[in-house]
Design a protein around this motif. Structure first.
Motif, PDB file in Angstrom:
ATOM      1  N   ALA A 127       0.840  -1.209   0.000  1.00 16.51           N
ATOM      2  CA  ALA A 127       0.000   0.000   0.000  1.00 16.51           C
ATOM      3  C   ALA A 127       0.872   1.255   0.000  1.00 16.51           C
ATOM      4  O   ALA A 127       0.577   2.230  -0.697  1.00 16.51           O
ATOM      5  N   THR A 143      -3.230  -0.619   5.763  1.00 15.74           N
ATOM      6  CA  THR A 143      -3.256   0.072   4.459  1.00 15.74           C
ATOM      7  C   THR A 143      -3.530   1.565   4.596  1.00 15.74           C
ATOM      8  O   THR A 143      -2.834   2.384   4.010  1.00 15.74           O
ATOM      9  N   TYR A 166      -5.916   8.704  -0.851  1.00 15.74           N
ATOM     10  CA  TYR A 166      -5.915   7.237  -0.947  1.00 15.74           C
ATOM     11  C   TYR A 166      -6.305   6.554   0.364  1.00 15.74           C
ATOM     12  O   TYR A 166      -6.398   5.327   0.416  1.00 15.74           O
ATOM     13  N   LEU A 221      -8.025   2.709   0.258  1.00 12.35           N
ATOM     14  CA  LEU A 221      -7.199   1.639   0.837  1.00 12.35           C
ATOM     15  C   LEU A 221      -7.860   1.029   2.063  1.00 12.35           C
ATOM     16  O   LEU A 221      -7.771  -0.179   2.301  1.00 12.35           O
ATOM     17  N   LEU A 237      -9.638  -0.557  -5.110  1.00 11.55           N
ATOM     18  CA  LEU A 237      -8.265  -0.255  -5.530  1.00 11.55           C
ATOM     19  C   LEU A 237      -8.195   0.531  -6.829  1.00 11.55           C
ATOM     20  O   LEU A 237      -7.157   1.105  -7.163  1.00 11.55           O
ATOM     21  N   ARG A 246      -0.139  -2.122  -6.852  1.00 14.12           N
ATOM     22  CA  ARG A 246      -1.609  -2.230  -6.830  1.00 14.12           C
ATOM     23  C   ARG A 246      -2.024  -3.620  -7.328  1.00 14.12           C
ATOM     24  O   ARG A 246      -2.902  -4.258  -6.756  1.00 14.12           O
TER      25      ARG A 246
END
Length: 325
Positions: free
Chosen positions: A58, A183, A195, A199, A301, A310
């Motif tokens: 991550a 994450t 993000y 995540l 994702l 990823r």
């Protein structure tokens, strides 16, 4: 395609993983010899270390450049995970984990509980060094929720009326929450707020799928593969999703057998319960739910830029699902 854990998932972060391993060994050093011995025992009995791997992937996936900090965060995650396992084994009175004697079986409950406490304290000690108040707050709240999940599970023990919503609350606390910290924590540390949510969603749904799959395997695997005895959750009177689904799909005598088994625990009707769970379609329903959670996990994702990291996270979610194919 066949996913190879080492090649497709671990390889992109292999160097970081090796550094993280060193940090864990440094982290568990103590001036008390027994603390060192027990910590070493439980850390070395660890499995694939999915949570720290997920943390490292991550971190890379959201563009982290200071990998030394991400490695430290991954080590913290693994120490917290190890501590929860040690405490779980005491609560469940487990003698084996992944086919090896547990800390409580090797030493005793008191030693295991106190070393679990040490690992949590040490993890937070290392977390403070990262000097990030947002991260510290996220982990403080998250570890409270993990403890609450465990207590909720204890409360649901021997309760045949436990529904799927309660089950999901339990597994979010006891399983998914630490994946989320791994994450989302990486995104916080990287300073990539955009993000954080994707995540966290990825990890939350992954954790749900992972636990549902574990609960399916309790009825379809063997002790050697599972690293614990078949039907162990049933013996402890834990109403897992296969049992909740089987209760919905049965009536009369079969329904009563399952209710009674949850209420009393033990193994007197284990064979019958396993048979009923298989015939009732409960496992098909659980497989469908695991697929749905995995799908939601992978969808989350798509908010991240395309990269090998990823893709490795996607492979991780798919590989977990392959355990029940």
């Amino acid at each position: 395609m066949t996913i190879d854990f080492k090649q497709d998932i671990l390889a992109p972060v292999a160097q970081d993983f090796a550094e993280m391993d060193k940090l864990i060994n440094e982290g568990i050093s103590s001036k008390v010899a027994l603390v060192m011995s027990v910590s070493k025992h439980v850390v070395e009995a660890g499995g694939k270390r999915m949570r720290p791997i997920m943390c490292l992937l991550a971190a890379h996936a959201c563009g982290e450049t200071d990998l030394a900090r991400a490695q430290r965060l991954a080590a913290i995650i693994e120490m917290l995970h190890t501590a929860t396992l040690v405490h779980d084994d005491v609560v469940d009175e487990s003698g084996l984990r992944r086919g090896k004697p547990t800390a409580n079986a090797t030493w005793n409950n008191q030693t295991a509980v106190l070393v679990g406490d040490f690992l949590i304290s040490r993890a937070f000690d290392l977390l403070v060094d990262l000097n990030n108040m947002v991260l510290l707050k996220d982990f403080s709240t998250g570890t409270c929720e993990i403890a609450e999940g465990e207590v909720l599970q204890l409360q649901a023990q021997h309760q045949p009326d436990t529904d799927e919503a309660t089950y999901l609350s339990i597994i979010h606390g006891k399983t998914s929450r630490l994946f989320e910290l791994a994450t989302e924590g990486a995104a916080i540390l990287a300073g990539k707020d955009q993000y954080r949510e994707p995540l966290k969603r990825f990890a939350g749904h992954f954790g749900n799928a992972f636990q549902i799959i574990d609960d399916i395997l309790d009825y379809t695997s063997d002790a050697e593969t599972l690293g614990k005895n078949i039907g162990e959750d049933l013996m402890e009177g834990k109403p897992t999703l296969p049992l909740i689904a089987a209760l919905k799909n049965t009536k009369d005598e079969e329904h009563q057998i399952i209710r009674r088994s949850i209420a009393t625990g033990g193994v007197t009707e284990l064979e019958q319960v396993i048979d009923i769970v298989h015939r009732s379609g409960a496992l098909d329903y659980c497989r469908q739910r695991a697929h749905e959670e995995t799908e939601l996990s992978i969808q989350a994702l798509h908010a991240l830029p395309e990269s090998d990291y990823r893709q490795a996270l996607i492979y991780l979610a798919e590989m977990a699902l392959h355990r029940i194919q």
